[in-house]
Design a protein around this motif. Sequence first.
Motif: not given
Length: 310
Positions: A154, A156, A160, A162, A176, A178, A180, A218-219, A222-223, A226
């Motif tokens: 990401s 951000s 993060e 994945c 994932n 989990n 950083n 980043s957004s 996150n999608e 999730r």
Amino acid sequence: MAKDTSKSLKGFMLRMPTQLHESIASAAAKNSQSINAEIVSRLEVSLLTGVVGRLKSLLEQLQEVLGSDQISVSILAEGVGEDTPSRLEQVFAGREEASFELLDKIAEYMKVNAKWLKHGVGQPFEVSLVNDNGIDLVFQLMGEMAETTFLIRSDSQYGEVCIVQKFTNRNWKLLNPNMNLSLNLQVGGLYALGSFANACRLLYAANLTKTHSYMMESSLFNEVVRGDAHPLAALKKSRRSYWFDDWWDFELISSEKRRPDCWEGYAELCKSVHRYIMDDDKLRNELEDIRSGKLTKMIEAEQWRIASET
């Protein structure tokens, strides 16, 4: 004679805040379409609620991955055993309600969560949590023999991470871990970063699968984590990066041949992680086993064993 569609299109003036207009313009550019087309697409999805909205959203994402010549309503109809496209065309148009049996077939064909498709429960795409982001992760990746492995960070401040394993365009797996990839640590601390650095070094040294790294907005990231966005479709909207190739290589990062930083604080992160590895007995021994080729030979032997059993 060409069909006149002007009577079926309604034009009107639309005023919106400058910031919203800029966001829509940015999204339209990423999707290679006009601002008008972007607005219409988003309105259609938002107004088509329930099963029809979920079907249309899913088909749109799969077309981004496969192309409209590889997945369409008629191709989907044939794939789930329909004699003609007509019933599914009616379903997608909202003029006929799909049975649960038909939705189960569509979910299986499109590899999505059937509960989400039928009832809106959960997320469309499966996300597998990973408990180890070190050497064991590499053995897992190598054992599953993906065509391509994508490491995604990401953009951000927390960075993060994945992982997407692509077996075919229709068959993939999202992991994932989990963690950083940043000194703005939230999970795992420097030990987790040191483990992941050794894992990346081993994955690079083994060179048994195509591995690429990406930076993702980043957004959108996150999608993806999730389970709300198709990871292969999201990759098409993301930027290829070379961080996988050298973030673990302290000698390269410290040399005059180093490439521009992949993100703010990149070089500082690499140097801090290297210092931690050299101060930690377990991680330092792992590094020595990678450099000597010991772990690479173990992975090659494991892949040969798996191949001989299939």
